[in-house]
Design a protein around this motif. Structure first.
Motif, PDB file in Angstrom:
ATOM      1  N   CYS A  97       0.842  -1.206   0.000  1.00  0.00           N
ATOM      2  CA  CYS A  97       0.000   0.000   0.000  1.00  0.00           C
ATOM      3  C   CYS A  97       0.875   1.254   0.000  1.00  0.00           C
ATOM      4  N   TYR A  98       0.362   2.315  -0.609  1.00  0.00           N
ATOM      5  CA  TYR A  98       1.129   3.563  -0.707  1.00  0.00           C
ATOM      6  C   TYR A  98       0.182   4.748  -0.587  1.00  0.00           C
ATOM      7  N   LEU A  99       0.564   5.705   0.243  1.00  0.00           N
ATOM      8  CA  LEU A  99      -0.192   6.950   0.389  1.00  0.00           C
ATOM      9  C   LEU A  99       0.544   8.039  -0.378  1.00  0.00           C
ATOM     10  N   PRO A 100       0.033   8.473  -1.520  1.00  0.00           N
ATOM     11  CA  PRO A 100       0.761   9.471  -2.320  1.00  0.00           C
ATOM     12  C   PRO A 100       0.798  10.825  -1.634  1.00  0.00           C
ATOM     13  N   ASN A 101       1.868  11.537  -1.893  1.00  0.00           N
ATOM     14  CA  ASN A 101       2.033  12.872  -1.297  1.00  0.00           C
ATOM     15  C   ASN A 101       2.910  13.705  -2.223  1.00  0.00           C
ATOM     16  N   ARG A 102       2.289  14.334  -3.191  1.00  0.00           N
ATOM     17  CA  ARG A 102       2.996  15.202  -4.132  1.00  0.00           C
ATOM     18  C   ARG A 102       3.078  16.587  -3.515  1.00  0.00           C
ATOM     19  N   LYS A 103       4.260  16.939  -3.035  1.00  0.00           N
ATOM     20  CA  LYS A 103       4.438  18.210  -2.336  1.00  0.00           C
ATOM     21  C   LYS A 103       4.688  19.343  -3.340  1.00  0.00           C
ATOM     22  N   GLN A 104       3.855  20.353  -3.281  1.00  0.00           N
ATOM     23  CA  GLN A 104       4.064  21.576  -4.049  1.00  0.00           C
ATOM     24  C   GLN A 104       4.916  22.508  -3.192  1.00  0.00           C
ATOM     25  N   LEU A 105       6.111  22.826  -3.675  1.00  0.00           N
ATOM     26  CA  LEU A 105       7.091  23.546  -2.870  1.00  0.00           C
ATOM     27  C   LEU A 105       7.541  24.842  -3.524  1.00  0.00           C
ATOM     28  N   GLY A 106       7.997  25.745  -2.676  1.00  0.00           N
ATOM     29  CA  GLY A 106       8.673  26.944  -3.135  1.00  0.00           C
ATOM     30  C   GLY A 106      10.043  27.011  -2.500  1.00  0.00           C
ATOM     31  N   LEU A 107      11.057  27.306  -3.302  1.00  0.00           N
ATOM     32  CA  LEU A 107      12.417  27.506  -2.808  1.00  0.00           C
ATOM     33  C   LEU A 107      12.751  28.979  -3.020  1.00  0.00           C
ATOM     34  N   ILE A 108      13.031  29.660  -1.925  1.00  0.00           N
ATOM     35  CA  ILE A 108      13.224  31.114  -1.945  1.00  0.00           C
ATOM     36  C   ILE A 108      14.606  31.424  -1.395  1.00  0.00           C
ATOM     37  N   VAL A 109      15.354  32.242  -2.115  1.00  0.00           N
ATOM     38  CA  VAL A 109      16.737  32.539  -1.743  1.00  0.00           C
ATOM     39  C   VAL A 109      16.936  34.049  -1.658  1.00  0.00           C
ATOM     40  N   PHE A 110      17.542  34.487  -0.560  1.00  0.00           N
ATOM     41  CA  PHE A 110      17.898  35.895  -0.409  1.00  0.00           C
ATOM     42  C   PHE A 110      19.174  35.985   0.407  1.00  0.00           C
ATOM     43  N   SER A 111      19.697  37.174   0.531  1.00  0.00           N
ATOM     44  CA  SER A 111      20.975  37.373   1.217  1.00  0.00           C
ATOM     45  C   SER A 111      20.758  37.852   2.649  1.00  0.00           C
ATOM     46  N   ALA A 112      21.492  37.259   3.565  1.00  0.00           N
ATOM     47  CA  ALA A 112      21.406  37.702   4.958  1.00  0.00           C
ATOM     48  C   ALA A 112      21.848  39.149   5.100  1.00  0.00           C
ATOM     49  N   SER A 113      22.777  39.578   4.267  1.00  0.00           N
ATOM     50  CA  SER A 113      23.247  40.971   4.350  1.00  0.00           C
ATOM     51  C   SER A 113      22.125  41.941   4.009  1.00  0.00           C
ATOM     52  N   ASP A 114      21.210  41.557   3.106  1.00  0.00           N
ATOM     53  CA  ASP A 114      20.076  42.419   2.788  1.00  0.00           C
ATOM     54  C   ASP A 114      19.102  42.507   3.958  1.00  0.00           C
ATOM     55  N   VAL A 115      18.962  41.416   4.715  1.00  0.00           N
ATOM     56  CA  VAL A 115      18.107  41.450   5.908  1.00  0.00           C
ATOM     57  C   VAL A 115      18.699  42.409   6.932  1.00  0.00           C
ATOM     58  N   ARG A 116      20.017  42.316   7.142  1.00  0.00           N
ATOM     59  CA  ARG A 116      20.658  43.220   8.106  1.00  0.00           C
ATOM     60  C   ARG A 116      20.551  44.682   7.655  1.00  0.00           C
ATOM     61  N   ARG A 117      20.707  44.902   6.379  1.00  0.00           N
ATOM     62  CA  ARG A 117      20.601  46.277   5.851  1.00  0.00           C
ATOM     63  C   ARG A 117      19.228  46.866   6.151  1.00  0.00           C
ATOM     64  N   GLU A 118      18.179  46.081   5.899  1.00  0.00           N
ATOM     65  CA  GLU A 118      16.833  46.581   6.153  1.00  0.00           C
ATOM     66  C   GLU A 118      16.579  46.791   7.632  1.00  0.00           C
TER      67      GLU A 118
END
Length: 244
Positions: A215-236
């Motif tokens: 038996c198998y329970l399907p699980n197709r995960k819809q994902l988002g991969l988001i990339v940013f810079s830590a230096s931009d977080v510190r700047r803000e």
């Protein structure tokens, strides 16, 4: 993911990971954004499947989670891996001696925590992996997850004027079962002991071609991969810019 790290839930999760390319593919996608020979932190690593899959692409991986059971399991499996550091505890209280070269937050809480940790502990890219679904895939209570989706993360970064890159894709991470009884046990665990009608469980299952797992329970995960810079977080943060 199941929120209670019981031995049974760990066993189910390990079985799912062992019969899927999910973490290998995810690690390959993450690796495209990593500095060469980077020291990477997998924040809120859980059982550390992504941490282990990232090792071939990194100089060193620090896996950290506040829950003791998955960390103990990871330590047993990662014994002898000199490039893997495994920490159990609150990430806010376990700051590295020097900032990580990159940090990965896979299905990790809310954006405010993530941004604070990234600003304090990361020198380079911050990589978020968010699930697009707004309900728990295996639950039946309709729990809402709108605040943890890729769209919510991207909206927050827009409001803070933090540049980012984003990918959207789907990966399979289903659950194989050795029997219908095991499937019933899985749903009881996932729904915190509540009995789920057998016909509802059977209606979600597929016949599996995996040896030993009919038996198998399907699980197709819809994902988002988001990339940013830590230096931009510190700047803000330093400028007081953005919409808090």
């Amino acid at each position: 993911m199941m929120q209670d790290w019981l031995p049974e839930t760990i066993a189910f999760y390990r079985t799912a990971a062992a019969h899927s390319d999910y973490y290998r593919i995810l690690a390959e996608r993450v690796s495209a954004y990593l500095p060469l020979n980077a020291h990477v932190c997998d924040a809120g690593c859980g059982l550390g499947e992504l941490s282990l899959a990232l090792l071939p692409f990194c100089g060193r991986v620090t896996a950290i989670d506040r829950a003791a059971p998955p960390i103990e399991d990871l330590r047993r499996r990662a014994a002898g891996l000199s490039r893997m550091e495994i920490l159990q505890g609150d990430i806010f209280e376990n700051r590295p001696p020097k900032p990580y070269d990159a940090m990965v937050f896979c299905l990790f809480g809310g954006m405010e925590e993530t941004l604070q940790i990234a600003a304090e502990q990361c020198a380079g890219p911050v990589i978020l992996i968010k699930r697009a679904s707004t309900v728990h895939r295996f639950g039946t209570s309709g729990s809402k997850l709108e605040h943890f989706t890729p769209a919510a993360a991207e909206e927050r970064l827009h409001r803070l004027n933090i540049p980012f890159r984003a990918e959207h894709f789907a990966l399979e991470l289903g659950q194989p079962f050795r029997s219908l009884t095991e499937a019933d046990q899985f749903f009881r665990l996932y729904n915190r002991g509540r009995d789920i009608p057998p016909e509802e469980v059977r209606g979600r299952l597929q016949v599996s071609a995996l040896p030993g797992f009919p038996c198998y329970l399907p699980n197709r995960k819809q994902l988002g991969l988001i990339v940013f810079s830590a230096s931009d977080v510190r700047r803000e943060k330093e400028s007081g810019g953005g919409d808090a």
